[in-house]
Design a protein around this motif. Structure first.
Motif, mmCIF file in Angstrom:
data_model
loop_
_atom_site.group_PDB
_atom_site.id
_atom_site.type_symbol
_atom_site.label_atom_id
_atom_site.label_comp_id
_atom_site.label_asym_id
_atom_site.label_seq_id
_atom_site.Cartn_x
_atom_site.Cartn_y
_atom_site.Cartn_z
ATOM 1 N N ARG A 140 30.689 38.124 -4.545
ATOM 2 C CA ARG A 140 31.266 37.179 -3.506
ATOM 3 C C ARG A 140 32.577 37.242 -3.265
ATOM 4 O O ARG A 140 33.080 37.157 -1.940
ATOM 5 C CB ARG A 140 30.963 35.579 -4.001
ATOM 6 N N TYR A 181 32.957 40.337 -0.945
ATOM 7 C CA TYR A 181 32.338 40.263 0.074
ATOM 8 C C TYR A 181 33.382 39.358 1.147
ATOM 9 O O TYR A 181 33.450 39.760 2.304
ATOM 10 C CB TYR A 181 30.943 39.458 0.083
ATOM 11 N N SER A 182 33.847 38.326 0.448
ATOM 12 C CA SER A 182 34.696 37.561 1.280
ATOM 13 C C SER A 182 36.170 38.317 1.791
ATOM 14 O O SER A 182 36.486 37.930 2.687
ATOM 15 C CB SER A 182 35.098 36.345 0.724
ATOM 16 N N ASP A 186 31.909 38.120 6.166
ATOM 17 C CA ASP A 186 30.944 36.737 5.787
ATOM 18 C C ASP A 186 29.939 37.180 4.678
ATOM 19 O O ASP A 186 29.237 38.189 4.876
ATOM 20 C CB ASP A 186 30.312 36.466 6.980
ATOM 21 N N GLU A 187 30.072 36.533 3.613
ATOM 22 C CA GLU A 187 29.269 36.599 2.467
ATOM 23 C C GLU A 187 27.903 36.667 2.981
ATOM 24 O O GLU A 187 26.958 37.517 2.462
ATOM 25 C CB GLU A 187 29.350 35.566 1.228
#
Lengths: 240, 97
Positions: free
Chosen positions: A53, A56-57, A61-62
């Motif tokens: 997470r 990705y952030s 956008d996760e």
């Protein structure tokens, strides 16, 4: 979507490794041999999910990245997408991957760059994942004839996916190839201590391994992705 | 969970929540040996920063008082007020008493 400073390919490669392995470990929930082990595997899965997470952030956008990309857009190594198999197969996968991830994050934490902060935090988590895999490898390898056979089979079967761990990743400030000798030392030491034999087959084949980082995946991955993504695709943006 | 039972022994877990306090009983778990019991205890009882130290003890090594012996063990204490330090006033600011 992307910013100029974040090495997108590198962040996505590490994030996809973590997410896919997290999902695989999560599949043990409800199926683990004992409750205590189920919690241990779920804890490791949650650590990996947290790493994914965060990465990705950094890139975008996760949800978009985890749930809306097609199979070919995932950059994870093929090792982490392999099915859980029996408990020994899961442990062999954990041993190979956590030793690699531990070395990689250790180097990333020491290097300057956008990924250093994540690596510094995650290296402690991965040390525990590695310890968990080592403890079980020793017990299964040096356990009953049955557990010994299964552990050796699992190490042999997954060996062909280990070569890919050391392929270069674009934008990563660390060259994974430089980790290989230390990885062999660590993994080899554990395997010997567990009274098992170091696999001697090829660590990659032209058919099966060496291309996860380029978006080429093995057959079980598509089904895993379908299960992981179907809820979000059916109900985009749904929340609890 | 599979229905297959394991013959792993039971372990009692004691967690020290912070320095200066004593270990207190947190629960129990199954594990094949002490090393794994310690790791399982970490996963089950200290994942949210609940402790700084863990002890695991084989449950079989603990001798417990029996509920049947409750009266002879604990009842006589109640009617002997001189055994209880209830005649002192506790100074303000004393904790953990």
């Amino acid at each position: 979507m992307t910013t100029t400073t974040v090495p997108t390919t590198a962040a996505l490669s590490l994030a996809d490794d973590a997410l896919v392995l997290s999902h695989r470990l999560g599949e043990w929930i409800g199926h683990a041999p004992v409750l205590e082990e189920e919690v241990a595997l779920a804890n490791i899965a949650l650590d990996l999910l947290g790493q994914a997470r965060f990465l990705y952030s950094m890139v975008g956008d996760e949800d978009e990245l985890a749930y809306r990309r097609e199979e070919r857009a995932f950059l994870n190594v093929q090792l982490v997408e392999q099915t859980n198999g029996d408990f020994a197969a899961t442990i062999a996968r954990q041993l190979y991957f956590s030793c690699y991830q531990g070395l990689l994050y250790g180097e990333l934490a020491a290097a300057d760059g956008e990924l250093a902060a994540l690596a510094a935090r995650a290296v402690k988590e991965v040390a525990y994942h590695q310890d968990h895999a080592v403890q079980w490898t020793l017990r299964l390898g040096d356990g009953t004839p049955e557990s010994r056979t299964r552990m050796q089979d699992a190490l042999n079967a997954l060996w062909r996916y280990t070569g890919e761990l050391f392929t270069p990743v674009e934008g990563l400030p660390v060259d994974p190839a430089a980790l290989r000798d230390r990885w062999l030392d660590v993994v080899g030491g554990v395997i010997r201590q567990a009274t098992l034999t170091m696999p001697d087959g090829p660590d990659h084949t032209p058919w099966a391994a060496g291309a996860g980082r380029q978006g080429i995946h093995t057959e079980p991955f598509g089904r895993m992705l379908a299960e992981m993504q179907h809820l979000h695709r059916a109900h985009p943006g749904a929340s609890w | 969970m599979s229905t297959q039972n394991t013959d792993w022994p039971l372990w009692e877990v004691f967690v020290r929540s912070k320095r200066g306090l004593s270990h207190s009983h947190a629960g129990s778990l199954h594990a094949p040996d002490a090393t794994m019991a310690l790791r399982n205890a970490r996963d089950l009882f200290t994942r949210r920063g609940e402790g700084v130290s863990i002890w695991v003890v084989p449950a079989a090594a603990i001798t417990a008082s029996s509920p049947d012996e409750k009266d002879p063990f604990f009842e006589p204490a109640a009617d002997k007020t001189y055994r209880h330090p209830t005649f002192y006033t506790i100074p303000e600011g004393v904790k953990h008493l």
